[in-house]
Design an enzyme around this catalytic site. Sequence first.
Site, mmCIF file in Angstrom:
data_model
loop_
_atom_site.group_PDB
_atom_site.id
_atom_site.type_symbol
_atom_site.label_atom_id
_atom_site.label_comp_id
_atom_site.label_asym_id
_atom_site.label_seq_id
_atom_site.Cartn_x
_atom_site.Cartn_y
_atom_site.Cartn_z
ATOM 1 N N ASN A 177 0.830 -1.229 0.000
ATOM 2 C CA ASN A 177 0.000 0.000 0.000
ATOM 3 C C ASN A 177 0.857 1.270 0.000
ATOM 4 O O ASN A 177 0.335 2.378 0.127
ATOM 5 C CB ASN A 177 -0.975 0.006 1.189
ATOM 6 C CG ASN A 177 -0.270 0.172 2.518
ATOM 7 O OD1 ASN A 177 0.952 0.160 2.584
ATOM 8 N ND2 ASN A 177 -1.043 0.329 3.587
ATOM 9 N N GLY A 235 6.580 1.598 2.101
ATOM 10 C CA GLY A 235 7.280 1.116 0.902
ATOM 11 C C GLY A 235 7.267 2.191 -0.170
ATOM 12 O O GLY A 235 6.630 3.241 -0.001
ATOM 13 N N ALA A 260 6.817 -12.791 8.698
ATOM 14 C CA ALA A 260 7.969 -12.026 9.194
ATOM 15 C C ALA A 260 7.588 -11.394 10.528
ATOM 16 O O ALA A 260 6.858 -10.415 10.572
ATOM 17 C CB ALA A 260 8.362 -10.953 8.189
ATOM 18 N N TYR A 283 3.623 -2.707 19.417
ATOM 19 C CA TYR A 283 4.216 -3.343 18.236
ATOM 20 C C TYR A 283 4.675 -4.760 18.594
ATOM 21 O O TYR A 283 4.372 -5.724 17.890
ATOM 22 C CB TYR A 283 5.393 -2.505 17.733
ATOM 23 C CG TYR A 283 6.080 -3.121 16.542
ATOM 24 C CD1 TYR A 283 5.436 -3.164 15.317
ATOM 25 C CD2 TYR A 283 7.358 -3.662 16.651
ATOM 26 C CE1 TYR A 283 6.069 -3.746 14.216
ATOM 27 C CE2 TYR A 283 7.987 -4.232 15.559
ATOM 28 C CZ TYR A 283 7.337 -4.271 14.347
ATOM 29 O OH TYR A 283 7.960 -4.847 13.262
ATOM 30 N N LYS A 306 3.003 -8.234 17.086
ATOM 31 C CA LYS A 306 3.800 -9.250 16.393
ATOM 32 C C LYS A 306 3.692 -10.592 17.126
ATOM 33 O O LYS A 306 3.681 -11.661 16.512
ATOM 34 C CB LYS A 306 5.264 -8.806 16.310
ATOM 35 C CG LYS A 306 5.492 -7.764 15.235
ATOM 36 C CD LYS A 306 5.285 -8.389 13.866
ATOM 37 C CE LYS A 306 5.569 -7.478 12.724
ATOM 38 N NZ LYS A 306 5.339 -8.116 11.418
#
Length: 327
Positions: A32, A36, A121, A153, A157
């Site tokens: 999105n 990136g 990941a 965070y 994860k």
Amino acid sequence: MRVVITGGAGFIGSHLASACLEKGMEVSIIDNLSTGSMDNIRYLQNDPRLQKRLSVTIDTILNPLTMAELIGSADMVFHLAAAVGVRYILENPLESIKTNIQGTEMVLNLCSRFNKKVLIASSSEVYGKHLHAPLVETDNIIYGPSTKSRWSYAASKLMDEFTALAYHSTKGLQVVITRLFNTVGPRQTGAYGMVIPRFVEQALKDLPVTVYGDGTQTRTFTFVDDVVRALIELMKHEKAVGEIFNVGGTKEISIQDLACKIIEKTNSKSAIEKIPYEKAFKKDFEDMQRRVPSVDKLKSFIGFEPKTDLEIILSEIIDNMKACLLT
Ligand code: UDP
């Protein structure tokens, strides 16, 4: 072989896309562009050898129709899309939690429905604020309170890992979980807080190099090419399914020493500026003092460990950053 790479226009995702294309695979990227960038993959799109086997979809991983189409027509999925960077996560807490938890659930659900192998990941952040080294995959975790948003965070994860393992045990999903430790290399941006691109850019511009806290905190840095190689090998390994792996370098360096090394290597006139955490981050912030992986498990499964020397890593990053600053 067709692979889907979520977050494929990101720093690690774009290097993974390149490696998969070089191995002759077909690659579908979904990104999105939150952190990136098309700049990361333009060289792949412009390469006559590779472009025919690459497709790029600009969309969120939370879009069920797009995701079903992509995953349904793939052989395996590398799930790298996530909110990344300490600064980005502190500034976008809600979006970060949604992307990490709902996005991963979407990927796992569709991989389960279409019976596709998937790599998740995860992050060394899941260990929290341990001081001991090395960190082993079976170690307990230690977090601060939920009022300190850094831990959201880590917790998101960790929840991804629980969900992945639950899909594996209850639905037989083939899933591999990797905990990545401070992955670095060319094309990583300092915009979201990552220390090496920030220090290199500051040093090349002769600006103060901003060390947060007293600089005694340490990290181990892992070259992105090593990480990508490990991810591909783990996906090929039948026995890696249902397992969690640390993926990281083991050579520890303090942030103060890192700053000195970068100033020296760039022949910079920069001075080091120590910035207290409360000035660097507006909110109540807690840093991790230390983070060193054990890579014994990784080595025993795939026969190698990431060990590109920091000198080589820094030279690559400095050369890449110099070229970017010139254009
Ligand atoms: N750091 C720093 N100056 C910066 C950016 C980061 O001193 O301009 C420190 C940060 O506080 C941490 C270490 O460098 O101790 C690594 O930070 P990064 O955000 O790269 O990764 P993480 O904290 O997730 O390990």
